[in-house]
Motif scaffolding. Structure first.
Motif, PDB file in Angstrom:
ATOM      1  N   GLY A  56      12.205  -2.735  48.866  1.00 18.80           N
ATOM      2  CA  GLY A  56      11.376  -2.203  47.919  1.00 18.80           C
ATOM      3  C   GLY A  56      10.407  -3.103  47.159  1.00 18.80           C
ATOM      4  N   LEU A  57      11.034  -4.031  46.651  1.00 18.13           N
ATOM      5  CA  LEU A  57      10.275  -5.047  46.005  1.00 18.13           C
ATOM      6  C   LEU A  57       9.316  -5.765  46.715  1.00 18.13           C
ATOM      7  CD1 LEU A  57      12.935  -6.599  43.573  1.00 18.13           C
ATOM      8  CD2 LEU A  57      11.048  -5.074  43.047  1.00 18.13           C
ATOM      9  N   GLY A  58       9.818  -6.081  47.997  1.00 17.17           N
ATOM     10  CA  GLY A  58       8.893  -6.582  49.063  1.00 17.17           C
ATOM     11  C   GLY A  58       7.595  -5.937  49.097  1.00 17.17           C
ATOM     12  N   SER A  59       7.811  -4.656  49.370  1.00 21.76           N
ATOM     13  CA  SER A  59       6.473  -3.559  49.688  1.00 21.76           C
ATOM     14  C   SER A  59       5.891  -3.557  48.238  1.00 21.76           C
ATOM     15  CB  SER A  59       6.989  -2.199  50.031  1.00 21.76           C
ATOM     16  OG  SER A  59       7.820  -1.738  49.224  1.00 21.76           O
ATOM     17  N   ALA A  60       6.448  -3.413  47.134  1.00 25.36           N
ATOM     18  CA  ALA A  60       5.779  -3.281  46.071  1.00 25.36           C
ATOM     19  C   ALA A  60       5.003  -4.506  45.481  1.00 25.36           C
ATOM     20  CB  ALA A  60       6.737  -2.897  44.792  1.00 25.36           C
ATOM     21  N   ILE A  61       5.450  -5.558  46.080  1.00 26.54           N
ATOM     22  CA  ILE A  61       4.791  -7.028  45.683  1.00 26.54           C
ATOM     23  C   ILE A  61       3.323  -6.736  46.521  1.00 26.54           C
ATOM     24  CG2 ILE A  61       4.663  -9.447  46.101  1.00 26.54           C
ATOM     25  CD1 ILE A  61       7.562  -9.443  45.155  1.00 26.54           C
ATOM     26  N   GLY A  62       3.346  -6.323  47.729  1.00 22.16           N
ATOM     27  CA  GLY A  62       2.071  -6.313  48.474  1.00 22.16           C
ATOM     28  C   GLY A  62       1.275  -5.347  47.758  1.00 22.16           C
ATOM     29  N   ILE A  63       1.678  -4.245  47.554  1.00 24.17           N
ATOM     30  CA  ILE A  63       0.814  -3.229  46.704  1.00 24.17           C
ATOM     31  C   ILE A  63       0.056  -3.678  45.296  1.00 24.17           C
ATOM     32  CG2 ILE A  63       0.637  -1.253  45.606  1.00 24.17           C
ATOM     33  CD1 ILE A  63       2.563  -0.047  48.105  1.00 24.17           C
ATOM     34  N   LEU A  64       0.870  -4.598  44.682  1.00 27.42           N
ATOM     35  CA  LEU A  64       0.560  -5.009  43.276  1.00 27.42           C
ATOM     36  C   LEU A  64      -0.427  -5.909  43.549  1.00 27.42           C
ATOM     37  CD1 LEU A  64       3.834  -4.911  41.406  1.00 27.42           C
ATOM     38  CD2 LEU A  64       2.001  -3.618  41.145  1.00 27.42           C
ATOM     39  N   THR A  65      -0.023  -7.143  44.514  1.00 33.84           N
ATOM     40  CA  THR A  65      -1.142  -8.060  44.905  1.00 33.84           C
ATOM     41  C   THR A  65      -2.494  -7.439  45.222  1.00 33.84           C
ATOM     42  OG1 THR A  65       0.693  -9.503  45.495  1.00 33.84           O
ATOM     43  CG2 THR A  65      -1.505 -10.225  46.147  1.00 33.84           C
ATOM     44  N   ARG A  66      -2.612  -6.599  46.094  1.00 34.34           N
ATOM     45  CA  ARG A  66      -3.593  -5.839  46.457  1.00 34.34           C
ATOM     46  C   ARG A  66      -4.524  -5.293  45.006  1.00 34.34           C
ATOM     47  NH1 ARG A  66      -2.489  -1.604  49.361  1.00 34.34           N
ATOM     48  NH2 ARG A  66      -0.871  -2.863  50.665  1.00 34.34           N
ATOM     49  N   ARG A  68      -4.139  -6.322  41.995  1.00 38.49           N
ATOM     50  CA  ARG A  68      -4.511  -7.184  41.033  1.00 38.49           C
ATOM     51  C   ARG A  68      -5.836  -7.807  41.662  1.00 38.49           C
ATOM     52  NH1 ARG A  68       0.101 -10.654  38.306  1.00 38.49           N
ATOM     53  NH2 ARG A  68       1.333  -8.993  37.797  1.00 38.49           N
ATOM     54  N   TRP A  69      -5.867  -7.874  43.025  1.00 39.11           N
ATOM     55  CA  TRP A  69      -7.326  -8.404  43.649  1.00 39.11           C
ATOM     56  C   TRP A  69      -8.312  -7.381  43.386  1.00 39.11           C
ATOM     57  CZ3 TRP A  69      -4.965 -10.222  49.031  1.00 39.11           C
ATOM     58  CH2 TRP A  69      -4.571 -11.282  48.828  1.00 39.11           C
ATOM     59  N   GLN A  70      -8.182  -6.215  43.621  1.00 36.39           N
ATOM     60  CA  GLN A  70      -9.103  -5.049  43.146  1.00 36.39           C
ATOM     61  C   GLN A  70      -9.607  -5.103  41.725  1.00 36.39           C
ATOM     62  OE1 GLN A  70      -7.979  -1.315  44.254  1.00 36.39           O
ATOM     63  NE2 GLN A  70     -10.114  -0.563  44.470  1.00 36.39           N
ATOM     64  N   LEU A  71      -8.587  -5.363  40.790  1.00 32.78           N
ATOM     65  CA  LEU A  71      -9.007  -5.416  39.575  1.00 32.78           C
ATOM     66  C   LEU A  71      -9.693  -6.702  38.917  1.00 32.78           C
ATOM     67  CD1 LEU A  71      -8.223  -4.158  36.803  1.00 32.78           C
ATOM     68  CD2 LEU A  71      -6.183  -5.472  36.545  1.00 32.78           C
ATOM     69  N   LYS A  72      -9.604  -7.752  39.679  1.00 34.07           N
ATOM     70  CA  LYS A  72     -10.286  -8.880  39.604  1.00 34.07           C
ATOM     71  C   LYS A  72     -11.764  -8.734  39.884  1.00 34.07           C
ATOM     72  CE  LYS A  72      -7.080 -12.833  39.392  1.00 34.07           C
ATOM     73  NZ  LYS A  72      -6.426 -14.025  40.330  1.00 34.07           N
ATOM     74  N   ARG A  73     -11.805  -7.871  41.057  1.00 32.07           N
ATOM     75  CA  ARG A  73     -13.288  -7.905  41.293  1.00 32.07           C
ATOM     76  C   ARG A  73     -13.890  -6.835  40.767  1.00 32.07           C
ATOM     77  NH1 ARG A  73     -15.252  -3.840  44.294  1.00 32.07           N
ATOM     78  NH2 ARG A  73     -13.201  -2.921  44.765  1.00 32.07           N
TER      79      ARG A  73
END
Length: 97
Positions: A56-66, A68-73
């Protein structure tokens, strides 16, 4: 006060976990393709829970990283838009006749 409540809650969870482990101490054999392993039922359940948490943490980290990138953009785009609006406000207003 909050720390005391958290500590008491943690102690209750540990006590319930220990009582669960003692009630379910019968060994269970799991046959893997390369071997067999015998552990108590409670340990198998804890291992399954831990594996679920890790997945669950592994899948959540992927979603959160994506996200964050969108938020920065989006923040860069908003800053660029604010800068453009600021520059447009500096221009003189022309009226057409």
């Amino acid at each position: 006060m909050r720390r005391l409540i958290v500590l008491l809650l943690a102690l209750v969870v540990v006590a319930i976990g220990l009582s669960f482990a003692t009630l379910n101490s019968a060994p269970i054999n799991l046959d893997f393709y390369i071997g067999e392993l015998s552990l108590p039922i409670s340990l198998w359940l804890v291992l399954a829970l831990a594996l679920g948490v890790l997945l669950g943490l592994g899948s959540a980290i992927g979603i959160l990283t994506r996200q964050r990138w969108q938020l920065k953009r989006l923040r860069r785009e908003a800053a660029s838009s604010r800068q453009e609006v600021s520059e447009l406000r500096k221009l003189p207003i022309r009226t057409s006749n």
